[in-house]
Design an enzyme around this catalytic site. Structure first.
Site, PDB file in Angstrom:
ATOM      1  N   ASP A   1       0.847  -1.190   0.000  1.00 57.13           N
ATOM      2  CA  ASP A   1       0.000   0.000   0.000  1.00 57.13           C
ATOM      3  C   ASP A   1       0.890   1.250   0.000  1.00 57.13           C
ATOM      4  O   ASP A   1       1.628   1.480   0.957  1.00 57.13           O
ATOM      5  CB  ASP A   1      -0.893  -0.021   1.247  1.00 57.13           C
ATOM      6  CG  ASP A   1      -2.052   0.956   1.124  1.00 57.13           C
ATOM      7  OD1 ASP A   1      -2.088   1.699   0.137  1.00 57.13           O
ATOM      8  OD2 ASP A   1      -2.912   0.969   2.028  1.00 57.13           O
ATOM      9  N   ASP A   2       0.838   2.001  -1.075  1.00 55.60           N
ATOM     10  CA  ASP A   2       1.590   3.266  -1.202  1.00 55.60           C
ATOM     11  C   ASP A   2       3.101   3.062  -1.301  1.00 55.60           C
ATOM     12  O   ASP A   2       3.883   3.927  -0.878  1.00 55.60           O
ATOM     13  CB  ASP A   2       1.302   4.222  -0.030  1.00 55.60           C
ATOM     14  CG  ASP A   2      -0.151   4.692   0.008  1.00 55.60           C
ATOM     15  OD1 ASP A   2      -0.956   4.209  -0.799  1.00 55.60           O
ATOM     16  OD2 ASP A   2      -0.462   5.550   0.857  1.00 55.60           O
TER      17      ASP A   2
ATOM     18  N   CYS B   1      -6.113   3.990  -3.275  1.00 53.61           N
ATOM     19  CA  CYS B   1      -6.356   2.606  -2.846  1.00 53.61           C
ATOM     20  C   CYS B   1      -7.588   1.913  -3.444  1.00 53.61           C
ATOM     21  O   CYS B   1      -7.460   0.900  -4.127  1.00 53.61           O
ATOM     22  CB  CYS B   1      -6.467   2.562  -1.331  1.00 53.61           C
ATOM     23  SG  CYS B   1      -5.025   3.245  -0.490  1.00 53.61           S
TER      24      CYS B   1
ATOM     25  N   ARG C   1      -7.450  -1.201  -6.153  1.00 58.20           N
ATOM     26  CA  ARG C   1      -7.716  -2.577  -5.718  1.00 58.20           C
ATOM     27  C   ARG C   1      -8.856  -3.197  -6.522  1.00 58.20           C
ATOM     28  O   ARG C   1      -8.840  -4.385  -6.870  1.00 58.20           O
ATOM     29  CB  ARG C   1      -8.041  -2.604  -4.223  1.00 58.20           C
ATOM     30  CG  ARG C   1      -6.806  -2.460  -3.391  1.00 58.20           C
ATOM     31  CD  ARG C   1      -7.014  -1.799  -2.048  1.00 58.20           C
ATOM     32  NE  ARG C   1      -5.744  -1.198  -1.658  1.00 58.20           N
ATOM     33  CZ  ARG C   1      -4.771  -1.854  -1.018  1.00 58.20           C
ATOM     34  NH1 ARG C   1      -4.943  -3.104  -0.644  1.00 58.20           N
ATOM     35  NH2 ARG C   1      -3.628  -1.270  -0.759  1.00 58.20           N
TER      36      ARG C   1
ATOM     37  N   LYS D   1      -5.367  -5.820   3.721  1.00 59.25           N
ATOM     38  CA  LYS D   1      -6.282  -4.707   3.445  1.00 59.25           C
ATOM     39  C   LYS D   1      -7.203  -5.058   2.276  1.00 59.25           C
ATOM     40  O   LYS D   1      -6.735  -5.474   1.220  1.00 59.25           O
ATOM     41  CB  LYS D   1      -5.446  -3.470   3.097  1.00 59.25           C
ATOM     42  CG  LYS D   1      -6.264  -2.267   2.670  1.00 59.25           C
ATOM     43  CD  LYS D   1      -5.387  -1.048   2.541  1.00 59.25           C
ATOM     44  CE  LYS D   1      -6.147   0.125   1.942  1.00 59.25           C
ATOM     45  NZ  LYS D   1      -5.337   1.350   1.914  1.00 59.25           N
TER      46      LYS D   1
ATOM     47  N   HIS E   1     -10.521  -2.978   1.395  1.00 59.73           N
ATOM     48  CA  HIS E   1     -10.887  -1.634   0.926  1.00 59.73           C
ATOM     49  C   HIS E   1     -11.793  -1.613  -0.310  1.00 59.73           C
ATOM     50  O   HIS E   1     -11.738  -0.697  -1.137  1.00 59.73           O
ATOM     51  CB  HIS E   1      -9.626  -0.765   0.674  1.00 59.73           C
ATOM     52  CG  HIS E   1      -9.861   0.672   1.040  1.00 59.73           C
ATOM     53  ND1 HIS E   1      -8.911   1.655   0.949  1.00 59.73           N
ATOM     54  CD2 HIS E   1     -10.988   1.280   1.503  1.00 59.73           C
ATOM     55  CE1 HIS E   1      -9.418   2.805   1.341  1.00 59.73           C
ATOM     56  NE2 HIS E   1     -10.677   2.604   1.681  1.00 59.73           N
TER      57      HIS E   1
ATOM     58  N   SER F   1      -8.196   1.465   5.051  1.00 58.54           N
ATOM     59  CA  SER F   1      -6.857   2.008   5.296  1.00 58.54           C
ATOM     60  C   SER F   1      -6.558   2.095   6.786  1.00 58.54           C
ATOM     61  O   SER F   1      -7.456   2.319   7.606  1.00 58.54           O
ATOM     62  CB  SER F   1      -6.730   3.401   4.668  1.00 58.54           C
ATOM     63  OG  SER F   1      -6.810   3.288   3.277  1.00 58.54           O
TER      64      SER F   1
ATOM     65  N   HIS G   1       1.583   2.382   3.858  1.00 55.45           N
ATOM     66  CA  HIS G   1       0.639   3.498   4.010  1.00 55.45           C
ATOM     67  C   HIS G   1       0.819   4.060   5.429  1.00 55.45           C
ATOM     68  O   HIS G   1       0.971   3.295   6.379  1.00 55.45           O
ATOM     69  CB  HIS G   1      -0.777   2.930   3.825  1.00 55.45           C
ATOM     70  CG  HIS G   1      -1.871   3.942   3.706  1.00 55.45           C
ATOM     71  ND1 HIS G   1      -2.224   4.777   4.744  1.00 55.45           N
ATOM     72  CD2 HIS G   1      -2.715   4.233   2.691  1.00 55.45           C
ATOM     73  CE1 HIS G   1      -3.241   5.540   4.359  1.00 55.45           C
ATOM     74  NE2 HIS G   1      -3.552   5.243   3.110  1.00 55.45           N
TER      75      HIS G   1
ATOM     76  N   ASP H   1      -0.357  -0.843  -4.750  1.00 58.58           N
ATOM     77  CA  ASP H   1      -1.617  -0.298  -5.270  1.00 58.58           C
ATOM     78  C   ASP H   1      -1.488   1.095  -5.881  1.00 58.58           C
ATOM     79  O   ASP H   1      -2.291   1.492  -6.717  1.00 58.58           O
ATOM     80  CB  ASP H   1      -2.680  -0.260  -4.158  1.00 58.58           C
ATOM     81  CG  ASP H   1      -2.359   0.745  -3.056  1.00 58.58           C
ATOM     82  OD1 ASP H   1      -1.157   1.066  -2.862  1.00 58.58           O
ATOM     83  OD2 ASP H   1      -3.294   1.215  -2.389  1.00 58.58           O
ATOM     84  N   ASN H   2      -0.491   1.867  -5.437  1.00 54.25           N
ATOM     85  CA  ASN H   2      -0.271   3.219  -5.998  1.00 54.25           C
ATOM     86  C   ASN H   2       1.071   3.727  -5.494  1.00 54.25           C
ATOM     87  O   ASN H   2       1.698   3.124  -4.620  1.00 54.25           O
ATOM     88  CB  ASN H   2      -1.403   4.191  -5.625  1.00 54.25           C
ATOM     89  CG  ASN H   2      -1.693   4.273  -4.150  1.00 54.25           C
ATOM     90  OD1 ASN H   2      -2.704   3.763  -3.673  1.00 54.25           O
ATOM     91  ND2 ASN H   2      -0.816   4.895  -3.394  1.00 54.25           N
TER      92      ASN H   2
ATOM     93  N   LYS I   1       1.468   9.367  -5.328  1.00 48.08           N
ATOM     94  CA  LYS I   1       0.076   8.977  -5.050  1.00 48.08           C
ATOM     95  C   LYS I   1      -0.912  10.107  -5.361  1.00 48.08           C
ATOM     96  O   LYS I   1      -0.645  11.270  -5.062  1.00 48.08           O
ATOM     97  CB  LYS I   1      -0.032   8.602  -3.575  1.00 48.08           C
ATOM     98  CG  LYS I   1      -1.443   8.340  -3.080  1.00 48.08           C
ATOM     99  CD  LYS I   1      -1.439   7.813  -1.662  1.00 48.08           C
ATOM    100  CE  LYS I   1      -2.856   7.660  -1.125  1.00 48.08           C
ATOM    101  NZ  LYS I   1      -2.907   6.881   0.113  1.00 48.08           N
TER     102      LYS I   1
HETATM  103 MG    MG Z   1      -2.648   2.994  -1.427  1.00 51.97          MG
END
Ligand code: MG
Length: 482
Positions: free
Chosen positions: A52-53, A92, A96, A148, A150, A173, A249, A301-302, A322
């Site tokens: 995540d991130d 996110c 996803r 996660k 989301h 998150s 994240h 994811d980003n 992001k």
């Molecule tokens: Mg993310």
């Protein structure tokens, strides 16, 4: 509470999808069955490790000078490192949704004015969508989601209602459910010196909350243990493990063993724990004798959340991060691993998280939805036979608007926007900005004036794309009836 609905859905839906994609896939399946049929390797296990991130420049193997990622570096050496691999959105929830359905979020309702789902959201991934897990279930796979989700935290949207046999994780998150602690000045201070009690996020097992607030200091460790246990318990049948870390994240947390151990501060500690986690998963596959029959994909994811300064990651040489449609927001460090099957090397062809759905279906011998437009293409010819990739375009959406399009090496920006600042600026570009991502991966030199022909080709792709676009209700903007 798993409904095991995949087979009915896949079999009964009416064909109305993109003919071009269907033909590409059909030809690809034919070629695949003649060369590397799924049967020849048995039904392989599929593991997707999703951060995540995480920034493009945050791993040793992608050039970070101080963060140590020996397990990911080795995974890349033994497997394939993809340097032009994209996500379906730069935040996110839509990202996803793109991975799990193989479709752009604009098609599955998982994007909107609210950029992600929040604890007060009432929407989520719709039943009408087909997930990778549902497709693999039709071929007898055991499926689990660890981490996660989301894509909706209400019961009807949880992983166990979308093809996963089980779920263990934080459903959104890790910075949500702000507890407003008395001893902390504000949110920004909390992020700098985080304590897990500041965020009242739930930890769930299937549909039950089992811990609140989730003890985030041990979350990476526990996700890893859960994944290892799942692999061991399911080693005698094909399985699909979707391990989606909540980190890096913000707020950042590590277990004790990783505190203050990296040269890159807390952010580095977090990445090094994730690297340890990857090592545990791969080692388990090796010791259980499953490595030669398992495809593992690692990505995120980003891009990095740059406004958090040292608590955010780095996109390396890519621009921004992001929330943006610059490369730093949507291109991710990606590694494929399958010893003895995947040809080791570096792949510069385009790929996307949306491509994992058709690729997984082909490997498993599962049906692929043909009644809707899918945005994924099969990657197997590149992964196994070193053939050129099938992906030629990438559409960069922000919320529900198309901001940029990549065609081959060229990328045109129609809209750009700064994000997460007090004075965000949105700019429309006519003519669009144009960059050659091979010669200028940092998107510094606008060459639009010299290439009106390229812009015309890209506009044609946009027209084709928009002509067949059907936009459903946004699940992110749904509100409780008053
Ligand atoms: Mg993310």
């Amino acid at each position: 509470m798993n409904k095991k609905k995949g087979s009915t859905i896949l079999a009964n839906r009416r064909f109305s999808g993109s003919l071009t994609l269907a033909i590409v896939l059909f030809v690809s399946i034919l070629i695949n069955s003649c060369t590397n049929s799924p049967e020849s390797a048995g039904q392989p296990n599929i593991v997707i490790i999703f951060c995540d991130d995480l920034g493009y420049g945050d791993l040793g193997t992608f050039g970070h000078p101080t963060i140590r990622t020996p397990n990911l570096d080795k995974m890349a050496e033994e497997g394939q490192k993809w340097t032009n691999f994209y996500v379906g959105a730069s935040v996110c929830t839509p990202s996803r949704a793109a991975l799990i359905t193989g479709r752009l979020p604009i098609r599955n309702g998982m994007c909107g004015n609210r950029r992600v789902l929040f604890p007060n959201s009432i929407g989520g991934l719709q039943d009408s969508e087909v997930t990778i897990a549902e497709a693999l279930k039709t071929r007898g796979y055991s499926t689990t989601c660890v981490g996660k989700w989301h894509l909706g935290h209400l019961p009807e949207y949880l992983p166990t209602n979308h093809g996963f046999d089980s779920y263990f994780g934080i459903p959104y998150s890790n910075d949500m459910d702000w507890a407003k602690p008395d001893n902390v000045k504000d949110w920004k201070h909390a992020m700098k010196e985080p304590e897990y009690e500041y965020w009242n996020v739930p930890l769930m097992r299937n549909e039950e909350i089992i811990e609140r607030p989730a003890v985030q200091t041990t979350i990476t460790k526990r996700y890893t243990e859960e994944s290892v246990k799942f692999i061991r318990e399911n080693k005698d049948q094909p399985f699909f493990l979707y391990l989606a870390h909540n980190l890096p994240h913000v707020p950042l947390f590590t277990s004790e063993a990783f505190q203050d151990t990296s040269l890159r501060g807390l952010y580095g500690d977090v990445i090094e724990e994730i690297d340890w986690s990857v090592g545990q998963v791969l080692e388990t596959l090796r010791t259980e004798g499953l490595a030669e029959n398992t495809m593992v994909v690692f990505t995120s994811d980003n891009g990095p959340w740059l406004v958090y300064d040292q608590h955010g990651g780095s996109a390396g040489l890519l621009r921004d991060g992001k929330g943006t449609t610059w490369e730093g927001g949507m291109r991710e460090p990606t590694i494929f691993w399958w010893p003895g099957r995947i040809q080791p090397g570096v792949v510069t062809d385009m790929g996307s998280t949306m491509d994992l759905f058709p690729t997984a279906c082909i490997l498993a011998g599962a049906d692929f939805p043909t009644d809707r437009i899918m945005d994924g293409v099969d990657l197997s010819q590149t992964l196994f036979n070193e053939e050129p990739g099938l992906r030629q375009t990438m559409f960069y959406y922000r919320r529900t608007e198309l901001y940029a399009v990549r065609l081959g090496m060229y990328k045109a920006h129609f809209i750009t926007k700064t994000v997460y600042t007090k004075n965000d600026t949105l700019i429309h570009h006519d003519p669009p900005l144009l960059f050659h991502l091979g010669e200028d991966p940092s998107e510094k030199y606008n060459i639009a004036e010299d290439h009106p022909d390229v812009i015309a080709d890209i506009m044609q792709e946009v027209e084709r794309h928009q002509a067949e676009l059907v936009i459903p209700e946004s699940q992110l903007d749904r509100k409780k009836p008053q």
